[in-house]
Motif scaffolding. Structure first.
Motif, PDB file in Angstrom:
ATOM      1  N   HIS A 121       0.818  -1.226   0.000  1.00  0.00           N
ATOM      2  CA  HIS A 121       0.000   0.000   0.000  1.00  0.00           C
ATOM      3  C   HIS A 121       0.851   1.275   0.000  1.00  0.00           C
ATOM      4  O   HIS A 121       0.469   2.284   0.592  1.00  0.00           O
ATOM      5  CB  HIS A 121      -0.960   0.010   1.195  1.00  0.00           C
ATOM      6  CG  HIS A 121      -1.808  -1.218   1.280  1.00  0.00           C
ATOM      7  ND1 HIS A 121      -2.753  -1.546   0.334  1.00  0.00           N
ATOM      8  CD2 HIS A 121      -1.828  -2.232   2.195  1.00  0.00           C
ATOM      9  CE1 HIS A 121      -3.324  -2.694   0.660  1.00  0.00           C
ATOM     10  NE2 HIS A 121      -2.780  -3.133   1.773  1.00  0.00           N
ATOM     11  N   GLU A 122       1.998   1.199  -0.666  1.00  0.00           N
ATOM     12  CA  GLU A 122       2.814   2.393  -0.813  1.00  0.00           C
ATOM     13  C   GLU A 122       2.250   3.243  -1.954  1.00  0.00           C
ATOM     14  O   GLU A 122       1.648   2.721  -2.889  1.00  0.00           O
ATOM     15  CB  GLU A 122       4.267   2.010  -1.114  1.00  0.00           C
ATOM     16  CG  GLU A 122       4.952   1.277   0.036  1.00  0.00           C
ATOM     17  CD  GLU A 122       6.389   0.910  -0.298  1.00  0.00           C
ATOM     18  OE1 GLU A 122       6.827   1.226  -1.419  1.00  0.00           O
ATOM     19  OE2 GLU A 122       7.057   0.314   0.568  1.00  0.00           O
ATOM     20  N   ARG A 123       2.463   4.552  -1.865  1.00  0.00           N
ATOM     21  CA  ARG A 123       1.960   5.450  -2.907  1.00  0.00           C
ATOM     22  C   ARG A 123       2.990   5.599  -4.010  1.00  0.00           C
ATOM     23  O   ARG A 123       4.183   5.729  -3.750  1.00  0.00           O
ATOM     24  CB  ARG A 123       1.643   6.824  -2.317  1.00  0.00           C
ATOM     25  CG  ARG A 123       0.493   6.805  -1.307  1.00  0.00           C
ATOM     26  CD  ARG A 123       0.149   8.201  -0.844  1.00  0.00           C
ATOM     27  NE  ARG A 123      -0.305   9.038  -1.943  1.00  0.00           N
ATOM     28  CZ  ARG A 123      -0.590  10.339  -1.817  1.00  0.00           C
ATOM     29  NH1 ARG A 123      -0.460  10.941  -0.645  1.00  0.00           N
ATOM     30  NH2 ARG A 123      -0.995  11.028  -2.853  1.00  0.00           N
ATOM     31  N   ILE A 124       2.541   5.560  -5.247  1.00  0.00           N
ATOM     32  CA  ILE A 124       3.450   5.738  -6.375  1.00  0.00           C
ATOM     33  C   ILE A 124       3.628   7.235  -6.629  1.00  0.00           C
ATOM     34  O   ILE A 124       2.666   7.990  -6.704  1.00  0.00           O
ATOM     35  CB  ILE A 124       2.932   5.024  -7.645  1.00  0.00           C
ATOM     36  CG1 ILE A 124       3.963   5.087  -8.757  1.00  0.00           C
ATOM     37  CG2 ILE A 124       1.589   5.587  -8.104  1.00  0.00           C
ATOM     38  CD1 ILE A 124       3.665   4.183  -9.942  1.00  0.00           C
ATOM     39  N   THR A 125       4.870   7.680  -6.713  1.00  0.00           N
ATOM     40  CA  THR A 125       5.161   9.095  -6.934  1.00  0.00           C
ATOM     41  C   THR A 125       5.192   9.387  -8.430  1.00  0.00           C
ATOM     42  O   THR A 125       5.219   8.479  -9.260  1.00  0.00           O
ATOM     43  CB  THR A 125       6.516   9.473  -6.313  1.00  0.00           C
ATOM     44  OG1 THR A 125       7.543   8.736  -6.994  1.00  0.00           O
ATOM     45  CG2 THR A 125       6.559   9.130  -4.832  1.00  0.00           C
ATOM     46  N   VAL A 126       5.223  10.675  -8.757  1.00  0.00           N
ATOM     47  CA  VAL A 126       5.282  11.089 -10.157  1.00  0.00           C
ATOM     48  C   VAL A 126       6.561  10.570 -10.808  1.00  0.00           C
ATOM     49  O   VAL A 126       6.540  10.044 -11.930  1.00  0.00           O
ATOM     50  CB  VAL A 126       5.216  12.634 -10.268  1.00  0.00           C
ATOM     51  CG1 VAL A 126       5.445  13.061 -11.725  1.00  0.00           C
ATOM     52  CG2 VAL A 126       3.876  13.145  -9.764  1.00  0.00           C
ATOM     53  N   LEU A 127       7.703  10.689 -10.078  1.00  0.00           N
ATOM     54  CA  LEU A 127       8.974  10.225 -10.627  1.00  0.00           C
ATOM     55  C   LEU A 127       8.956   8.723 -10.889  1.00  0.00           C
ATOM     56  O   LEU A 127       9.444   8.256 -11.925  1.00  0.00           O
ATOM     57  CB  LEU A 127      10.124  10.566  -9.668  1.00  0.00           C
ATOM     58  CG  LEU A 127      10.663  11.995  -9.725  1.00  0.00           C
ATOM     59  CD1 LEU A 127      11.744  12.192  -8.671  1.00  0.00           C
ATOM     60  CD2 LEU A 127      11.225  12.314 -11.105  1.00  0.00           C
ATOM     61  N   ALA A 128       8.385   7.965  -9.946  1.00  0.00           N
ATOM     62  CA  ALA A 128       8.301   6.516 -10.122  1.00  0.00           C
ATOM     63  C   ALA A 128       7.404   6.170 -11.306  1.00  0.00           C
ATOM     64  O   ALA A 128       7.677   5.231 -12.049  1.00  0.00           O
ATOM     65  CB  ALA A 128       7.781   5.849  -8.847  1.00  0.00           C
ATOM     66  N   GLY A 129       6.316   6.946 -11.475  1.00  0.00           N
ATOM     67  CA  GLY A 129       5.411   6.719 -12.600  1.00  0.00           C
ATOM     68  C   GLY A 129       6.089   6.979 -13.937  1.00  0.00           C
ATOM     69  O   GLY A 129       5.979   6.184 -14.876  1.00  0.00           O
ATOM     70  N   VAL A 130       6.823   8.113 -14.012  1.00  0.00           N
ATOM     71  CA  VAL A 130       7.567   8.445 -15.239  1.00  0.00           C
ATOM     72  C   VAL A 130       8.640   7.392 -15.496  1.00  0.00           C
ATOM     73  O   VAL A 130       8.847   6.952 -16.636  1.00  0.00           O
ATOM     74  CB  VAL A 130       8.207   9.850 -15.120  1.00  0.00           C
ATOM     75  CG1 VAL A 130       9.133  10.113 -16.314  1.00  0.00           C
ATOM     76  CG2 VAL A 130       7.130  10.924 -15.039  1.00  0.00           C
TER      77      VAL A 130
END
Length: 297
Positions: free
Chosen positions: A267-276
């Motif tokens: 249940h960790e949140r995905i960050t913008v950097l991780a998404g890119v």
């Protein structure tokens, strides 16, 4: 693409999905187990499972073939995992994640040098490698500053090189014409054999009573039957069908699977950097796969 090629790609993808989730099981087991204990137990379980599934013996091998099996066991089972685990004690997990992901590049070089009949690599492979590495960098570091740790980083780089050696050896073994389960079993045997001396160096404890804890039992079974017995067979099959380079490209997906698993299970949140980074990694994978080889004319 024929059915056999499709099956090879599915096998490689399935393997990487499982291997990309093993960090959770390993993390849970590390509470009460040494890294070398996890390694030993999972491959012993994997070997026993393969013997049960296919009890017949591998016969008719030559001395040279046995040397190749032994080298594959030393590289892919013993050295790779030990180097990776030791590297994690010296450097950041993110560093190890980045460095291990260069294994496909090493595999391409070694394949070109030692498997002469392989076709010439296209520029797309190298462009895809750069794009994927940029994505993996974003996923692993996620905006954090990179801290170089020469000993740990060098060990991780050596682990990537060792895995590339294993990939080339696996391709060579696939040409012998033996059943994949039988050859995987022989490689496991040698890997465990080479692992035994290290048990005395890393405070190994047998203490099977620890598996009375259901969560430990479940996770070692997952690693032993899933990530070891099943996945090494599916990976070796993919190498046999697709070749060492094409199969190794799927290693780029490990950080992506890690991110997805962290979101779904931890249940960790995905960050913008991780998404890119995830998008870049997948683009790099498809670029490298699009026209990996130039057919010999």
């Amino acid at each position: 693409m024929d059915n056999r090629q499709t099956t090879g790609h599915v096998s490689a993808l399935f393997t990487i999905i499982i291997w990309g989730t093993t960090f959770i099981s390993t993390k849970i087991l590390l509470v009460d187990f040494q890294p070398v204990e996890i390694l030993f137990f999972r491959f012993i379980m994997g070997l026993l499972a393969l013997i049960l599934v296919c009890p017949r013996r591998l016969k008719g091998t030559t001395a040279r073939q046995e040397v190749t099996f032994a080298a594959a066991g030393l590289c892919g089972i013993s050295m790779y995992y030990l180097l990776e685990n030791i590297a994690l004690t010296y450097t950041l997990a993110s560093n190890v994640g980045i460095i291990i992901s260069v294994a496909p590049f090493f595999t391409a070089i070694l394949t070109h040098l030692f498997l002469k009949e392989e076709d010439k690599l296209q520029p797309d492979f190298f462009i895809g490698f750069v794009v994927a590495m940029a994505g993996i960098f974003l996923i692993s570091f996620n905006g954090a500053s990179m801290k170089l740790n020469p000993v740990g980083d060098l060990l991780a780089l050596l682990a990537a090189l060792v895995w590339a050696c294993y990939s080339v050896l696996t391709k060579k073994i696939s040409r012998y014409g033996y059943h994949t389960i039988l050859t995987t079993r022989r490689v496991f045997f040698y890997g465990i054999l080479f692992m035994i001396p290290t048990l005395f160096l890393f405070d190994f404890r047998l203490e099977l009573s620890r598996f009375a804890e259901p969560v430990y039992l479940f996770n070692i079974v997952y690693l032993g039957l899933g990530a070891s017995a099943l996945c090494f067979v599916t990976w070796n099959f993919a190498v046999k069908v697709l070749g060492a380079v094409k199969t190794s490209i799927y290693i780029y997906m490990v950080p992506v699977i890690t991110v997805v698993t962290s979101v779904l299970i931890l249940h960790e949140r995905i960050t913008v950097l991780a998404g890119v980074g995830t998008i870049l990694t997948l683009v790099g994978l498809f670029l490298s796969e699009s026209r990996v080889f130039q057919k010999k004319g």
